[in-house]
Design a protein around this motif. Structure first.
Motif, PDB file in Angstrom:
ATOM      1  N   LYS A   1      49.501  48.972  48.696  1.00 49.79           N
ATOM      2  CA  LYS A   1      48.638  48.250  47.643  1.00 49.79           C
ATOM      3  C   LYS A   1      47.154  49.086  47.500  1.00 49.79           C
ATOM      4  CE  LYS A   1      50.325  43.616  47.368  1.00 49.79           C
ATOM      5  NZ  LYS A   1      50.924  41.987  47.387  1.00 49.79           N
ATOM      6  N   ALA A   2      46.194  48.954  45.741  1.00 44.30           N
ATOM      7  CA  ALA A   2      44.924  50.041  46.181  1.00 44.30           C
ATOM      8  C   ALA A   2      44.088  48.841  47.318  1.00 44.30           C
ATOM      9  CB  ALA A   2      44.671  49.830  44.527  1.00 44.30           C
ATOM     10  N   ILE A   3      44.612  47.488  46.739  1.00 41.68           N
ATOM     11  CA  ILE A   3      43.367  47.037  47.366  1.00 41.68           C
ATOM     12  C   ILE A   3      43.228  47.281  48.935  1.00 41.68           C
ATOM     13  CG2 ILE A   3      45.206  44.262  48.152  1.00 41.68           C
ATOM     14  CD1 ILE A   3      41.939  43.896  46.282  1.00 41.68           C
ATOM     15  N   TYR A   4      44.893  46.968  49.740  1.00 44.47           N
ATOM     16  CA  TYR A   4      44.304  47.987  51.196  1.00 44.47           C
ATOM     17  C   TYR A   4      43.222  48.313  51.723  1.00 44.47           C
ATOM     18  CZ  TYR A   4      48.967  45.050  51.160  1.00 44.47           C
ATOM     19  OH  TYR A   4      49.627  43.650  51.671  1.00 44.47           O
ATOM     20  N   GLU A   5      43.533  49.880  50.495  1.00 45.40           N
ATOM     21  CA  GLU A   5      42.953  51.135  50.852  1.00 45.40           C
ATOM     22  C   GLU A   5      41.366  50.210  50.253  1.00 45.40           C
ATOM     23  OE1 GLU A   5      41.570  54.168  52.068  1.00 45.40           O
ATOM     24  OE2 GLU A   5      43.791  53.615  52.146  1.00 45.40           O
ATOM     25  N   LEU A   6      41.091  49.818  49.045  1.00 49.57           N
ATOM     26  CA  LEU A   6      39.413  49.308  48.715  1.00 49.57           C
ATOM     27  C   LEU A   6      38.777  48.281  49.689  1.00 49.57           C
ATOM     28  CD1 LEU A   6      37.692  49.435  46.610  1.00 49.57           C
ATOM     29  CD2 LEU A   6      38.731  46.762  45.765  1.00 49.57           C
ATOM     30  N   ASN A   7      39.655  47.097  50.618  1.00 50.29           N
ATOM     31  CA  ASN A   7      38.723  46.357  51.841  1.00 50.29           C
ATOM     32  C   ASN A   7      39.160  47.126  53.160  1.00 50.29           C
ATOM     33  OD1 ASN A   7      38.430  45.228  49.860  1.00 50.29           O
ATOM     34  ND2 ASN A   7      40.435  43.142  50.022  1.00 50.29           N
ATOM     35  N   ASN A   8      39.802  47.993  53.444  1.00 47.30           N
ATOM     36  CA  ASN A   8      40.382  48.633  54.765  1.00 47.30           C
ATOM     37  C   ASN A   8      38.141  49.476  55.219  1.00 47.30           C
ATOM     38  OD1 ASN A   8      40.529  50.312  56.976  1.00 47.30           O
ATOM     39  ND2 ASN A   8      41.209  51.808  55.625  1.00 47.30           N
TER      40      ASN A   8
ATOM     41  N   LEU B   1      44.766  42.459  56.421  1.00 44.54           N
ATOM     42  CA  LEU B   1      44.545  43.399  55.071  1.00 44.54           C
ATOM     43  C   LEU B   1      45.846  42.176  54.262  1.00 44.54           C
ATOM     44  CD1 LEU B   1      43.627  46.789  55.881  1.00 44.54           C
ATOM     45  CD2 LEU B   1      42.125  44.961  54.833  1.00 44.54           C
ATOM     46  N   LYS B   2      47.069  42.585  54.603  1.00 42.53           N
ATOM     47  CA  LYS B   2      48.151  41.809  54.105  1.00 42.53           C
ATOM     48  C   LYS B   2      47.556  40.297  53.559  1.00 42.53           C
ATOM     49  CE  LYS B   2      53.237  41.549  54.329  1.00 42.53           C
ATOM     50  NZ  LYS B   2      54.270  41.715  54.829  1.00 42.53           N
TER      51      LYS B   2
ATOM     52  N   GLN C   1      43.479  38.220  50.658  1.00 39.47           N
ATOM     53  CA  GLN C   1      43.860  37.210  49.615  1.00 39.47           C
ATOM     54  C   GLN C   1      45.025  36.038  49.225  1.00 39.47           C
ATOM     55  OE1 GLN C   1      41.461  38.445  47.771  1.00 39.47           O
ATOM     56  NE2 GLN C   1      41.080  39.839  49.167  1.00 39.47           N
TER      57      GLN C   1
END
Length: 175
Positions: free
Chosen positions: A13-20, A37-38, A41
């Motif tokens: 998921k793009a959000i994982y990379e963004l929030n890493n 991360l998972k 949200q």
């Protein structure tokens, strides 16, 4: 979780990379962090009802040999929300990981965060309202460290919420 597995996880998921924000390559830290991360949200019930506590403590137990020290090295890289979610998961209890499980290790980590002034105001409040741990299992030294960090001696007993208020418990354990 290996670094390669973590990198593959980030692509789901793009959000994982963004929030890493982790810089660790430690397998235990990556496993803990990927869990955060998972689920960061998801509905707050996942965190407040102890589900995350149970899951994260199982991960920590699996990687026990190195994970606590490695988490201490990396956690300042995480977002404030991620740190707070992790701290809350250490304070709550759930049937699979009850209030008597790894109390010293969990409190030591919370004390580490407080002593390093990492989200102190949030942790102070979280401790009071989220802590479900059996604090009587702590050493006298840890009780004293908590009392100092939480400024227990400055709090009038009138403001203790009830017998299960962690501040009241600490005050009682100090006597």
């Amino acid at each position: 979780m290996t670094k390669e597995e973590f990198d593959a996880f980030l692509t789901h998921k793009a959000i994982y990379e963004l929030n890493n924000f982790t810089t660790s390559s430690n397998e235990g830290v990556l496993a803990v962090y990927s869990y955060i991360l998972k689920y960061e949200q998801t509905d707050s019930d996942h965190w407040s009802e102890g589900h995350a506590s149970s899951d994260l403590l199982q991960i920590i137990t699996y990687y026990e040999a190195t994970v606590w020290d490695e988490l201490k090295k990396d956690i300042s890289n995480w977002s404030e929300n991620q740190i707070e979610l992790f701290a809350q998961s250490l304070l709550t209890a759930y049937p699979e990981v009850p209030e008597r499980y790894k109390v010293s290790e969990r409190i030591d980590f919370i004390l580490f965060l407080m002593e390093k002034n990492i989200l102190y105001k949030s942790l102070y409040s979280d401790f009071r309202y989220w802590c479900q741990l059996d604090l009587s299992l702590l050493s006298k030294a840890d009780i004293e460290r908590l009392a100092v960090q939480l400024e227990i001696n400055e709090i009038d007993e009138v403001y203790m919420l009830n017998d299960r208020d962690p501040f009241a418990i600490i005050k009682k354990l100090m006597s």
